[in-house]
Design an enzyme around this catalytic site. Structure first.
Site, PDB file in Angstrom:
ATOM      1  N   LYS A   1     -87.524  76.876 -27.627  1.00 56.11           N
ATOM      2  CA  LYS A   1     -86.387  77.888 -27.453  1.00 56.11           C
ATOM      3  C   LYS A   1     -85.465  77.537 -26.098  1.00 56.11           C
ATOM      4  O   LYS A   1     -84.238  77.767 -26.455  1.00 56.11           O
ATOM      5  CB  LYS A   1     -86.971  79.445 -27.536  1.00 56.11           C
ATOM      6  CG  LYS A   1     -87.688  79.609 -29.001  1.00 56.11           C
ATOM      7  CD  LYS A   1     -88.705  80.961 -28.790  1.00 56.11           C
ATOM      8  CE  LYS A   1     -89.348  81.321 -30.055  1.00 56.11           C
ATOM      9  NZ  LYS A   1     -90.199  82.344 -29.777  1.00 56.11           N
TER      10      LYS A   1
ATOM     11  N   ASP B   1     -85.390  89.202 -31.210  1.00 59.46           N
ATOM     12  CA  ASP B   1     -86.291  88.781 -32.072  1.00 59.46           C
ATOM     13  C   ASP B   1     -86.082  89.481 -33.452  1.00 59.46           C
ATOM     14  O   ASP B   1     -86.766  89.284 -34.528  1.00 59.46           O
ATOM     15  CB  ASP B   1     -87.630  88.876 -31.594  1.00 59.46           C
ATOM     16  CG  ASP B   1     -88.353  87.419 -31.206  1.00 59.46           C
ATOM     17  OD1 ASP B   1     -87.917  86.404 -31.725  1.00 59.46           O
ATOM     18  OD2 ASP B   1     -89.288  87.602 -30.304  1.00 59.46           O
TER      19      ASP B   1
ATOM     20  N   GLN C   1     -93.165  86.593 -26.186  1.00 58.86           N
ATOM     21  CA  GLN C   1     -93.809  85.574 -27.109  1.00 58.86           C
ATOM     22  C   GLN C   1     -95.125  86.118 -27.506  1.00 58.86           C
ATOM     23  O   GLN C   1     -95.971  86.553 -26.581  1.00 58.86           O
ATOM     24  CB  GLN C   1     -94.080  84.164 -26.637  1.00 58.86           C
ATOM     25  CG  GLN C   1     -94.538  83.062 -27.267  1.00 58.86           C
ATOM     26  CD  GLN C   1     -93.766  82.665 -28.411  1.00 58.86           C
ATOM     27  OE1 GLN C   1     -92.484  82.700 -28.506  1.00 58.86           O
ATOM     28  NE2 GLN C   1     -94.346  82.498 -29.757  1.00 58.86           N
TER      29      GLN C   1
END
Length: 294
Positions: A52, A119, A96
């Site tokens: 990412k 997200d 994460q």
């Protein structure tokens, strides 16, 4: 059979994002900025976050990886999230998963400012998505929609079966495919591990989305001729065949299913790359203030 090629689509869309980011940087006087928080030393998570960050650099974003030891307290992590929420120079924040057992992932998700939730997991974004209002769509379903759109696949009126009901992929994917939009306007069945006659359900599908997290779960006898097959699974197994020491498998038995499919995503090289695109596009929109005003 044609491949839904994540490499091809992501490369094209990254160029578009890069161009928009450069224009925005000239206007704002700073680059779009994504912060990723990683807790612990899970190898898979470290790889995902590094990817990412690398993709952010490729499209002209700033990125920051905050890596904490496994023993960080929930209180300390939530305090850091609150600090980032207040920083006007940070556009997007992701934490994460998975997190250590002593940290409640729901508390963490809800602590993130929904205007920075790139997200797309915050209840406000999920609720707005369900009502077809402007929001940050979860990155993986968003990436799948972008892929279908890129290849001009008309989904209207098709029967879609989603295998797996997670809040990250399966459930939002079922909502998005049913919405009055393109891609969308499907008749959707959401299946899972407790579904009776699962094979019969999947056999009826014009579009199969496999997101159950089990290697080669969808087999050749579960898919009808001409189906569009989208494999979300990324299952890692140790392997002596690869330099990395592991091999990736999807939730679909590609060798058995591909000959029957009209379109199919490979693993790797399919949905995983599109998830990154969904994240980048959400971050860009956060920086632009087009979903939620600054």
């Amino acid at each position: 059979m044609k491949l839904l090629d994540g490499k091809e689509v992501s490369a094209k869309l990254k160029e578009d994002i890069k161009r928009e980011a450069a224009e925005l940087t000239a206007t704002l006087g700073r680059k779009p900025h994504l912060v990723a928080i990683l807790v612990g030393n899970d190898g898979g998570s470290e790889t995902y976050v590094a990817s990412k960050m690398r993709n952010c650099e490729q499209v002209g974003f700033d990125s920051t990886n905050l890596h904490y030891e496994e023993d960080i307290t929930e209180e300390a992590l939530l305090a850091k999230i609150a600090e980032i929420n207040q920083d006007e120079n940070i556009d997007g924040l992701i934490v994460q998963l998975p997190l250590p057992k002593h940290i409640d992932p729901e508390k963490v998700t809800e602590a993130i400012d929904y205007k920075k939730d790139v997200d797309g997991f915050h209840p406000i974004n999920l609720g707005r998505m369900q009502r077809n209002l402007p929001c940050f769509i979860p990155a993986t379903p968003y990436g799948i929609l972008l892929m279908l759109d890129h290849y001009g696949i008309d989904t209207a009126g098709k029967k879609a079966v989603v295998v797996g009901r997670s809040n990250i992929v399966g459930s939002p994917m079922s909502i998005l495919l049913a919405r009055n939009s393109q891609p969308g306007n499907c008749t959707v069945t959401l299946t899972h591990s407790r579904t009776k006659n699962l094979q019969e359900e999947v056999l009826q599908a014009d579009i199969v989305v496999a997101a159950i997290g089990k290697k080669n779960f969808v087999t050749g006898d579960m898919v009808k001729e001409g189906a569009i097959v989208i494999d979300v699974g990324i299952n890692r197994e140790t392997s002596t065949e690869t330099k990395s020491g592991f091999k990736l498998y999807g939730d679909v038995d590609f060798e058995a299913v591909a000959p029957k499919a009209s379109w199919i995503t490979p693993v790797p090289g399919g949905v995983g790359l599109m998830t990154i695109i969904g994240l980048l596009k959400n971050t860009l929109e956060a920086a632009k203030g087009t979903v939620y005003s600054k």
